[in-house]
Design an enzyme around this catalytic site. Sequence first.
Site, PDB file in Angstrom:
ATOM      1  N   CYS A   2       0.982  -1.274   0.167  1.00  0.00           N
ATOM      2  CA  CYS A   2       0.089   0.171  -0.126  1.00  0.00           C
ATOM      3  C   CYS A   2       0.955   1.398   0.043  1.00  0.00           C
ATOM      4  CB  CYS A   2      -0.961   0.200   1.429  1.00  0.00           C
ATOM      5  SG  CYS A   2      -1.938  -1.619   1.501  1.00  0.00           S
ATOM      6  N   ARG A  27       4.498  -0.228  -6.558  1.00  0.00           N
ATOM      7  CA  ARG A  27       4.212  -1.081  -5.180  1.00  0.00           C
ATOM      8  C   ARG A  27       2.994  -1.972  -5.313  1.00  0.00           C
ATOM      9  NH1 ARG A  27       7.120   1.624  -0.870  1.00  0.00           N
ATOM     10  NH2 ARG A  27       5.868   0.600   0.337  1.00  0.00           N
ATOM     11  N   TRP A  75      -3.630  -2.398  -1.178  1.00  0.00           N
ATOM     12  CA  TRP A  75      -3.335  -3.878  -1.608  1.00  0.00           C
ATOM     13  C   TRP A  75      -4.120  -4.562  -0.625  1.00  0.00           C
ATOM     14  CZ3 TRP A  75      -0.816  -8.204   0.249  1.00  0.00           C
ATOM     15  CH2 TRP A  75      -0.533  -9.165  -0.561  1.00  0.00           C
ATOM     16  N   ASN A 101      -1.397   1.845   6.176  1.00  0.00           N
ATOM     17  CA  ASN A 101      -0.592   0.676   5.567  1.00  0.00           C
ATOM     18  C   ASN A 101      -0.373  -0.133   6.832  1.00  0.00           C
ATOM     19  OD1 ASN A 101      -0.559   2.127   3.117  1.00  0.00           O
ATOM     20  ND2 ASN A 101       1.789   2.594   3.344  1.00  0.00           N
ATOM     21  N   GLY A 102      -0.134  -1.508   6.733  1.00  0.00           N
ATOM     22  CA  GLY A 102      -0.019  -2.337   7.691  1.00  0.00           C
ATOM     23  C   GLY A 102      -1.170  -3.224   8.282  1.00  0.00           C
ATOM     24  N   GLU A 478      15.517 -18.030  -9.377  1.00  0.00           N
ATOM     25  CA  GLU A 478      15.568 -16.865  -9.854  1.00  0.00           C
ATOM     26  C   GLU A 478      15.019 -16.339 -11.096  1.00  0.00           C
ATOM     27  OE1 GLU A 478      15.131 -12.432  -9.964  1.00  0.00           O
ATOM     28  OE2 GLU A 478      15.072 -14.005  -8.342  1.00  0.00           O
ATOM     29  N   LYS A 482      11.151 -14.994 -12.183  1.00  0.00           N
ATOM     30  CA  LYS A 482      10.894 -13.727 -13.197  1.00  0.00           C
ATOM     31  C   LYS A 482       9.879 -14.046 -13.930  1.00  0.00           C
ATOM     32  CE  LYS A 482      12.985 -10.614 -11.257  1.00  0.00           C
ATOM     33  NZ  LYS A 482      12.862 -11.440 -10.139  1.00  0.00           N
ATOM     34  N   GLU A 485       6.199 -14.726 -12.193  1.00  0.00           N
ATOM     35  CA  GLU A 485       5.426 -13.544 -11.567  1.00  0.00           C
ATOM     36  C   GLU A 485       4.961 -12.425 -12.477  1.00  0.00           C
ATOM     37  OE1 GLU A 485       8.115 -11.283  -9.018  1.00  0.00           O
ATOM     38  OE2 GLU A 485       9.882 -11.280 -10.483  1.00  0.00           O
ATOM     39  N   HIS A 501      14.332 -37.304  -9.838  1.00  0.00           N
ATOM     40  CA  HIS A 501      13.527 -37.637  -8.581  1.00  0.00           C
ATOM     41  C   HIS A 501      12.156 -36.996  -8.508  1.00  0.00           C
ATOM     42  CE1 HIS A 501      17.288 -39.323  -6.870  1.00  0.00           C
ATOM     43  NE2 HIS A 501      17.852 -38.236  -7.626  1.00  0.00           N
ATOM     44  N   LYS A 596       5.648  -4.199  -4.952  1.00  0.00           N
ATOM     45  CA  LYS A 596       7.122  -4.105  -4.994  1.00  0.00           C
ATOM     46  C   LYS A 596       7.861  -4.587  -3.457  1.00  0.00           C
ATOM     47  CE  LYS A 596      10.916  -3.140  -6.875  1.00  0.00           C
ATOM     48  NZ  LYS A 596      11.895  -4.033  -7.566  1.00  0.00           N
TER      49      LYS A 596
END
Length: 601
Positions: A2, A27, A75, A101-102, A478, A482, A485, A501, A596
């Site tokens: 947020c 964000r 968010w 926020n939070g 990584e 990318k 996401e 396996h 973000k």
Amino acid sequence: MCGIVGCTGNHEALPTLLKGLEKLEYRGYDSAGVYVNGGDAGDFLVRQQGRVALLEEATKGKGITGTAGIAHTRWATHGGVSVENAHPHCSEDGRFYLVHNGVIENYDELRDTYLQGVTLHSETDTEIAVQLIDKFAKEDELSTLDAFRKMISLLDNNSAYGFLLMDRQTPDLLYTAKKKSPLLIGISDDGNVVTSDASAMLDVTQYFIELMDGEVAVISKTNVALYNEAGDSVSREPFYLDIDASETDKGVYPYYMLKEVDEQAIVARTLSQYYFDDNGQVINIDQSIIDRIKQADRIYIVAAGTSYHAGLVGKRYFEQWTGKPTEVHISSEFAYDQPLLSKKPFFIFLSQSGETADSREVLDNVVKQGYPSLTMANVLNSTLTREADFALPLLAGPEIAVASTKAYTAQVIVEAILAHAIGDSGLDLKHELAKVAVEMQVITDQKDQFKDIAEDALHDRHSAFYIGRGLDAAVAVESALKLKEISYVQTEGFAAGELKHGTISLIEDGTPVFALLTQSKTAGLVRGEISQVAARGANTIVIASQSLAKPGDAYLLPDVNELLMPLLAVIPTQLIAYYATLDRGLDVDRPRNLAKSVTVQ
């Protein structure tokens, strides 16, 4: 996650607030809202689901005027995505307006204890907070500041908050408070601002006062009054944030991500210039950092997401060059399931923002236990850099796209430089990094090749794999992150030896399998695993270093020292993710459901 902006000054607030929200779009959010106190002209509250552009459109024709206001991008945490749950939230009598926020952990208990009979219009914890402020101001006849502080005093210790409050009876004042959620107060000749991210207000000011946990501030257009948790007045000088506002613009690029991929060569050069003198000797790393790590018997790297993946690469540098056993941990797991530690641990925290909530939780526990710590972050003056014993800057510049690229490479480089400074890499590392920067530029100049690879391999595909061994396995996880996401292609990255396996059962005709091959010790093994998946119908796309290449490989990477090959190998995978996302017609910079900076647990 947020985003918060607020302003009080001499000019119309709405344009400043909307522009601030636009700067915070990176964000991640699902709704937005703005409140402007127009004094005699009245109150103006507009909230909208979706993008800031839709909010801006909704404000048109409403005659919004006023020189003070607050705004927010949300968010969703408590309650679904809706206009009713969007911020700012308003008290029952229309006096108080709040953005937050939070997470308030005990909001259910507070609602049931204090707000029986109050009509609530949302599912959010934030509305509980603003209704409490209103209740205490009326029933206890408290000032706005005291009612605000009383509400905060009722929040349990696990709650995190960044609050920004307005009272329509004092239209030029902003009230703000924080705990575990970043807030800055910006100072300018034309008024003062509050923001959760300095980049939102760089067009207004580059001078900021950091609000500390437990503090409350009352802000007018000419004054800032700070109070600590005990209610005592405190004083703090503003710091100057040396960032050009133009650095947060896309410039000629269609998306921030592409700009930031291209900037990786610049970041490599910047870090080399900062951390090495003309003779290749390490500078700007305090000797006390080196001494404390030398005294440690084990290094613990703690991080989340892409930063965690950078830690997997850094582990090799620390173990090989310093002789220190090194563990890499996911911060959200470590915070609540701390493993048995060695007798003399040293902690390294990796974070782009310096505000990652789970990493902050770990650092708080580490500090309480008295263990030494270092943060590597892209944002100095952040919580993680401030609360650790030591900090090293990543110097990557603002990273706006949700998918991290240049911050990852910066973390890997700074890890390498630190390990080199502590131990013996046997390399002229300044020279080697100069070669890396040159070859980064070569790779990013060949974008059309990655566009073709992405479209040929991933068009209409719903799953994919990245494989590799050793350092390539670290890059594979990584690379998979990318791709999934931002393109939403279900992608797994793992050590190639693990195929047999279990995972090889998922290989079907045409399944894209990207193989990274830059480590000579395991190249033959990886070639065998490429053959195994190809025999089962996989479409294999090999990204190999030139010295290990074979006919038919999709892309050949320039050769640099093998230990530094992750810095090159990751770039094609970033660009493949970028072009796969474009091919699907998706927003590269703002993938769904993601933010973000993850500032809530």
